[in-house]
Design an enzyme around this catalytic site. Structure first.
Site, mmCIF file in Angstrom:
data_model
loop_
_atom_site.group_PDB
_atom_site.id
_atom_site.type_symbol
_atom_site.label_atom_id
_atom_site.label_comp_id
_atom_site.label_asym_id
_atom_site.label_seq_id
_atom_site.Cartn_x
_atom_site.Cartn_y
_atom_site.Cartn_z
ATOM 1 N N ARG A 1 0.853 -1.190 0.000
ATOM 2 C CA ARG A 1 0.000 0.000 0.000
ATOM 3 C C ARG A 1 0.890 1.241 0.000
ATOM 4 O O ARG A 1 1.945 1.263 0.641
ATOM 5 C CB ARG A 1 -0.877 0.045 1.250
ATOM 6 C CG ARG A 1 -2.042 -0.906 1.214
ATOM 7 C CD ARG A 1 -3.095 -0.513 0.160
ATOM 8 N NE ARG A 1 -4.218 -1.437 0.139
ATOM 9 C CZ ARG A 1 -4.332 -2.475 -0.673
ATOM 10 N NH1 ARG A 1 -3.406 -2.736 -1.583
ATOM 11 N NH2 ARG A 1 -5.399 -3.257 -0.618
ATOM 12 N N HIS B 1 -0.469 0.177 -9.833
ATOM 13 C CA HIS B 1 -1.244 -0.765 -8.991
ATOM 14 C C HIS B 1 -1.755 -1.943 -9.838
ATOM 15 O O HIS B 1 -2.962 -2.180 -9.921
ATOM 16 C CB HIS B 1 -2.404 -0.045 -8.282
ATOM 17 C CG HIS B 1 -2.896 -0.810 -7.071
ATOM 18 N ND1 HIS B 1 -3.373 -0.206 -5.939
ATOM 19 C CD2 HIS B 1 -2.990 -2.146 -6.815
ATOM 20 C CE1 HIS B 1 -3.732 -1.119 -5.049
ATOM 21 N NE2 HIS B 1 -3.512 -2.319 -5.568
HETATM 22 P P1 NDP Z 1 -1.986 -11.622 4.756
HETATM 23 O O1 NDP Z 1 -2.938 -11.067 5.753
HETATM 24 O O2 NDP Z 1 -2.184 -13.009 4.279
HETATM 25 O O3 NDP Z 1 -0.502 -11.541 5.370
HETATM 26 C C1 NDP Z 1 -0.021 -10.413 6.014
HETATM 27 C C2 NDP Z 1 1.380 -10.700 6.556
HETATM 28 O O4 NDP Z 1 1.887 -9.479 7.125
HETATM 29 C C3 NDP Z 1 1.383 -11.746 7.671
HETATM 30 O O5 NDP Z 1 2.549 -12.534 7.586
HETATM 31 C C4 NDP Z 1 1.426 -10.883 8.930
HETATM 32 O O6 NDP Z 1 2.030 -11.495 10.062
HETATM 33 C C5 NDP Z 1 2.291 -9.736 8.461
HETATM 34 N N1 NDP Z 1 2.094 -8.562 9.308
HETATM 35 C C6 NDP Z 1 0.931 -7.909 9.585
HETATM 36 N N2 NDP Z 1 1.154 -6.898 10.446
HETATM 37 C C7 NDP Z 1 2.478 -6.935 10.731
HETATM 38 C C8 NDP Z 1 3.316 -6.170 11.587
HETATM 39 N N3 NDP Z 1 2.842 -5.163 12.317
HETATM 40 N N4 NDP Z 1 4.624 -6.485 11.631
HETATM 41 C C9 NDP Z 1 5.118 -7.512 10.919
HETATM 42 N N5 NDP Z 1 4.377 -8.280 10.092
HETATM 43 C C10 NDP Z 1 3.072 -7.994 10.015
HETATM 44 O O7 NDP Z 1 -1.949 -10.598 3.554
HETATM 45 P P2 NDP Z 1 -1.711 -10.915 1.991
HETATM 46 O O8 NDP Z 1 -0.406 -11.596 1.847
HETATM 47 O O9 NDP Z 1 -2.908 -11.560 1.403
HETATM 48 O O10 NDP Z 1 -1.662 -9.429 1.394
HETATM 49 C C11 NDP Z 1 -0.742 -8.465 1.881
HETATM 50 C C12 NDP Z 1 -1.090 -7.096 1.335
HETATM 51 O O11 NDP Z 1 -0.735 -7.003 -0.032
HETATM 52 C C13 NDP Z 1 -2.576 -6.720 1.324
HETATM 53 O O12 NDP Z 1 -3.022 -6.331 2.609
HETATM 54 C C14 NDP Z 1 -2.615 -5.605 0.327
HETATM 55 O O13 NDP Z 1 -2.371 -4.375 0.995
HETATM 56 C C15 NDP Z 1 -1.444 -5.901 -0.603
HETATM 57 N N6 NDP Z 1 -1.898 -6.280 -1.950
HETATM 58 C C16 NDP Z 1 -1.471 -5.542 -3.021
HETATM 59 C C17 NDP Z 1 -1.833 -5.889 -4.306
HETATM 60 C C18 NDP Z 1 -1.339 -5.119 -5.489
HETATM 61 O O14 NDP Z 1 -1.802 -5.379 -6.613
HETATM 62 N N7 NDP Z 1 -0.401 -4.216 -5.346
HETATM 63 C C19 NDP Z 1 -2.699 -7.047 -4.565
HETATM 64 C C20 NDP Z 1 -3.079 -7.765 -3.379
HETATM 65 C C21 NDP Z 1 -2.689 -7.393 -2.116
HETATM 66 P P3 NDP Z 1 1.392 -12.828 10.706
HETATM 67 O O15 NDP Z 1 1.770 -13.918 9.738
HETATM 68 O O16 NDP Z 1 2.075 -12.950 12.005
HETATM 69 O O17 NDP Z 1 -0.086 -12.599 10.784
HETATM 70 C C1 OXD Z 2 -5.694 -5.959 -3.096
HETATM 71 C C2 OXD Z 2 -5.181 -5.046 -4.120
HETATM 72 O O1 OXD Z 2 -5.705 -5.638 -1.908
HETATM 73 O O2 OXD Z 2 -5.465 -5.256 -5.315
HETATM 74 O O3 OXD Z 2 -6.110 -7.076 -3.489
HETATM 75 O O4 OXD Z 2 -4.455 -4.109 -3.797
#
Ligand code: NDP
Ligand code: OXD
Length: 309
Positions: free
Chosen positions: A224, A272
């Protein structure tokens, strides 16, 4: 009983038609023409405007058209007791894996230097170490981060990952929490951010974090825009401490034409597109989750709102 859909204008008609075909038993309507507000039970949304969701007094479920839910939590008037389901899929993971591999390899092989040399017809043989000599650090080891980390390790990179709670990912050195962050950063040559946006991660890519990376490290942010303090990145790039940045997400999207990132010689902008969810695959998953909700079955992608992601 009806469902409203809110998605960007470019694909709004496609989404609506697809959801209507997938859920013929539910009246699917566009966000701006919801009909009887009392009848709306399900809202399938991307970036709903503040106050928009509270129009529906009988709303039972909010579905994020995407893996992130920050765009829903950003609405301070959102009905806080309505559950949220995010949308994840193998296709989303596949697309993110491709994006991360593409851009890590581009930076690893210093393609920006070769591309710059081509502009002046310069034969510039850039020598880079093989992948095992480069450490890639992935922030976030969830659906997307753990998968990307595994793919990078399969290519041969030295891979490390950082998450909130301790994680084990085959072939990846893992670090967790605040306590593990400095050690994680200290050895990272290319940093990939795949964190969710929460109060704990907003602005995490800032001057303090950059200073903990080795001189000449590069960053890729596909999570993000609000993870990044933009002015700190420009300062770190201009000081030479950060070599390159590849950015897919921004504070303001579309990135305004006058934004310095567009023209910075060491910033690569993508609009994006790292892992866009499309109505075909995404719609099927959303429809299946709505049916599970109606049937009272468990939904794996139901968000734990106490975690905030
Ligand atoms: P998940 O919820 O599956 O995983 C999030 C990971 O981040 C977990 O490992 C979590 O830790 C870790 N995390 C969360 N908070 C913290 C913190 N404070 N400190 C350290 N680690 C932390 O998310 P996804 O993998 O599905 O997606 C991640 C992000 O990617 C989405 O939220 C979105 O913003 C972005 N995204 C962007 C896209 C794009 O096209 N650019 C497309 C899709 C998603 P833990 O394992 O301990 O819970
Ligand atoms: C998502 C994205 O969160 O597209 O899936 O950014």
């Amino acid at each position: 009983m009806s469902l409203v859909i809110r998605v960007g204008p470019a694909r709004a008609d496609w989404w609506l038609a697809h959801m209507r075909a997938l859920l013929p038993e539910i009246e699917c309507r566009p966000w701006d023409d919801p009909g009887d507000l009392d009848a709306v039970r399900y809202a399938v949304v991307w970036k709903p405007p503040a106050g928009g969701l509270k129009r529906f007094p009988n709303l039972e479920l909010i579905v994020s058209i995407g893996a992130g839910i920050d765009h829903i939590l950003a609405d301070p008037e959102r009905p806080a007791d309505v559950p949220i389901v995010r949308t994840t899929s193998g296709e989303l993971t596949q697309r993110m894996r491709e994006y991360v591999l593409l851009h890590v390899l581009r930076l690893h092989r210093d393609l920006p230097a070769i591309e710059a040399a081509q502009k002046s017809a310069e034969w510039r043989q850039v020598v880079t170490p093989p992948a095992p000599g480069r450490t890639v650090g992935v922030m976030g080891l969830g659906n997307l981060g753990a998968d990307a980390a595994r793919a990078l390790a399969a290519v041969g990179f030295a891979v490390r990952g950082w998450s909130r709670s301790p994680k084990s990912v085959a072939g990846v050195e893992t670090f967790a929490g605040e306590a593990g962050l400095d050690a994680f950063l200290a050895g990272t040559d290319i940093l990939v951010c795949l964190l969710p946006l929460t109060d704990a991660t907003r602005g995490i890519l800032d001057a303090r974090l950059f200073a903990k990376l080795p001189e000449g490290a590069s960053i890729i942010n596909a999570a993000r825009g609000e993870h990044l303090v933009e002015a700190d990145l420009i300062a770190a790039l201009d000081a030479g401490h950060i070599r390159y940045a590849t950015l897919d997400v921004f504070h303001e999207e579309p990135l305004p034409p006058g934004h310095p990132f567009w023209r910075h010689p060491r910033v690569y902008v993508t609009p994006h597109v790292a892992s866009l969810i499309d109505p075909v695959a995404g719609g099927e998953i959303i429809a299946a989750n709505i049916r599970r909700f109606i049937a009272g079955e468990p939904i794996p992608d139901l968000v734990d709102l106490s975690k905030g992601y």
